[in-house]
Scaffold this active site. Structure first.
Site, mmCIF file in Angstrom:
data_model
loop_
_atom_site.group_PDB
_atom_site.id
_atom_site.type_symbol
_atom_site.label_atom_id
_atom_site.label_comp_id
_atom_site.label_asym_id
_atom_site.label_seq_id
_atom_site.Cartn_x
_atom_site.Cartn_y
_atom_site.Cartn_z
ATOM 1 N N LYS A 1 -0.992 5.488 -6.971
ATOM 2 C CA LYS A 1 -0.285 4.278 -7.418
ATOM 3 C C LYS A 1 -1.257 3.208 -7.927
ATOM 4 C CE LYS A 1 3.434 1.306 -5.566
ATOM 5 N NZ LYS A 1 4.332 1.179 -4.390
ATOM 6 N N GLU B 1 8.965 8.096 -3.309
ATOM 7 C CA GLU B 1 7.665 7.633 -2.803
ATOM 8 C C GLU B 1 7.663 7.797 -1.279
ATOM 9 O OE1 GLU B 1 7.553 3.372 -2.504
ATOM 10 O OE2 GLU B 1 5.491 3.257 -3.242
ATOM 11 N N CYS C 1 7.217 3.517 -7.605
ATOM 12 C CA CYS C 1 7.853 2.269 -7.169
ATOM 13 C C CYS C 1 7.494 1.084 -8.071
ATOM 14 C CB CYS C 1 7.496 2.022 -5.705
ATOM 15 S SG CYS C 1 8.641 0.883 -4.895
ATOM 16 N N GLU D 1 1.488 -2.918 1.833
ATOM 17 C CA GLU D 1 0.891 -1.825 1.049
ATOM 18 C C GLU D 1 -0.571 -2.079 0.738
ATOM 19 O OE1 GLU D 1 2.758 0.454 -2.104
ATOM 20 O OE2 GLU D 1 4.617 -0.653 -1.741
ATOM 21 N N ASN E 1 -1.523 5.496 -1.934
ATOM 22 C CA ASN E 1 -0.096 5.781 -2.084
ATOM 23 C C ASN E 1 0.007 6.744 -3.274
ATOM 24 O OD1 ASN E 1 2.661 5.778 -2.328
ATOM 25 N ND2 ASN E 1 2.875 3.555 -2.058
ATOM 26 N N ASN F 1 10.814 3.169 -3.100
ATOM 27 C CA ASN F 1 11.490 2.596 -1.925
ATOM 28 C C ASN F 1 11.672 1.121 -2.221
ATOM 29 O OD1 ASN F 1 11.252 4.543 0.694
ATOM 30 N ND2 ASN F 1 9.464 4.814 -0.601
#
Lengths: 303, 303
Positions: free
Chosen positions: A127, A47, A171, A145, A110, A196
């Site tokens: 995501k 990611e 993730c 995020e 993302n 991550n």
């Protein structure tokens, strides 16, 4: 004849702030070469692979913030990776911060791009399960995020790559059983995941020793419960002062760990994946058409 | 003050065909006594605890078949177990074959009863994911649950037992992530599971060494992904010629194995479960109201 595909998980050591795209892309191409040399036809990178995991910082400066995003993918800086894929005859998925300018409006996701063996962008995933918060919260490790990315709006797409059906996840998505189930119902045979994951969280100091267990447990269960191949690539090591776990892995449809990274650096692991194992495993407990009870699952899909 | 409840998983060694209910109930009461002496307030017994796992046989004789079912629960033969619960001040869940005669019509379910500390029947669960087939299939270990049991029709109920919210599941249910998610969304804090799992399957000889892994993996993932306590009880050992795995366990909301049976016999394991761990674990990744994306999960609930 057994259907097989060589899968590679390309773990990255840290990418410190200020590292140029050219340097990162050079590292990625070197790993793609090792993956191809090892017999892989499809590789996964982490990611947000092109930069540090910037959601760990509160970034007020818009120009600095924008510098972490790709304004279009591929672009002039990232295109060499796609040329390398074409030259090496290997597909890949890679996570990146996606910036879209719709007129005056900026939209940020993302995202993960899937590129085929001809070096052609085949599609995007955005995501779905965006974790963290929009502003720092007391006692909680900063993780913004939800400030920097809108929730994914492309569902759980599955792409056909030379006859292999590939799904993507990022993730936090890997912790949610719905991710694998949706990808399975959409026809995926292989799920590629980039992540991550910090080792320490201020809000859960007592769980630090379980971070690797909590990394592998839901991925192994997702593979087993949906009889899918999973390949997952971490960004690892001490990045801008934050320790990231590694544990990149390739997991069989039985849930077994078929390959596992053993460092916190750039590391390529490869497994020649038997796709016929999917049907063999599904036969035992997971003949979905026969045994699923979707009428009993309504609350899962209700707000 | 920390909220705690003593949980017990009461694993049973085999129950060979022809064993009387009185003998089985005697064994169950002995285990309930050990569970209570160990500090448990709630115990779980296996699936189909009162008899051999009869779906491994094709039974043509209706009278013989009926002898494996409880015609009403509790009944005169099983009531002593409820009296023991009252005497010992301990609740329990137990799997049994349920026979209901609606007029001339017989309805049969693979069910689990929940009894509270006063010895009162509090409710039933009927197995949602009924595995196996309606008739023997070539190359497949005989497993006729779908002949002998209708699919469960009570949903995934959750019961309040002295302020602790308890859900139930049976055997194959534990392999399905939807089971834990539905119970979680319905408010469960503790999930009690009973199972009978053969070591060898003719259709999957190459997976025999993974049967225990495939037992624990989805339960640990289910506990972690829903931040629930899970207590699971097996019927174990060589029963009517079929080897059943043990591996009864109590799993924390972190997915960690808190207690694990180490035999294939009658064995009681106890753990004093900290219910506050549920909120502590949920805070890290699983604030469901904030992070779930039910609009993205529609296909899971569609036929």
């Amino acid at each position: 004849m057994t259907r097989r595909i060589g899968l590679a998980a390309c773990q990255m050591g840290p990418v410190q702030s200020g590292t140029s795209r050219a340097e990162v892309v050079g590292r990625l191409i070197a790993m793609l070469e090792r993956a191809a040399a090892g017999g892989a036809a499809l590789a996964v990178f982490p990611e947000l692979a092109f930069s540090t995991f910037f959601p760990r910082s509160e970034i007020a400066d818009e120009t600095l913030l924008d510098s972490f995003y790709e304004d279009g993918f591929p672009n002039v800086e990232t295109a060499p990776l796609l040329y390398a894929a074409r030259r090496l005859n290997i597909g890949f998925a890679i996570g990146f911060a996606e910036l879209i300018r719709d007129g005056g409006e900026a939209r940020r996701f993302n995202s993960m791009a899937l590129v085929d063996r001809s070096g052609t962008l085949r599609g995007l995933y955005r995501k779905i399960h965006v974790p963290g918060s929009e502003a720092p919260e007391p006692g909680v490790t900063v993780h913004l995020e939800r400030r920097y990315f809108a929730p994914g709006d492309l569902g759980f797409p599955v792409f056909d790559l030379d006859g292999v059906r590939v799904g993507l996840a990022l993730c936090n998505d890997r912790r949610w059983p719905e991710t694998y189930r949706m990808l399975c119902l959409n026809g995926a045979e292989v799920v590629l995941i980039g992540y991550n994951t910090p080792l320490y969280l201020d809000e859960a100091p007592a769980l630090a020793h379980l971070r690797m267990f909590h990394n592998h447990l839901p991925m192994q269960a997702g593979a087993y419960q949906n009889t899918l191949w999973v390949a997952a690539a971490a960004k690892a090591g001490l990045e801008d002062g934050q320790a990231l776990i590694g544990g990149s892995c390739i997991i069989a449809p039985s849930g077994e760990m078929a390959a596992l990274a053993i460092s916190l650096q750039d590391e390529v692991i490869v497994h020649c994946a038997d796709l016929d194992l999917i049907a063999a495993c599904r036969r035992v407990n997971f003949d979905f058409a026969r045994y699923r009870r979707p009428d009993q699952y309504r609350r899962i899909a209700e707000a």
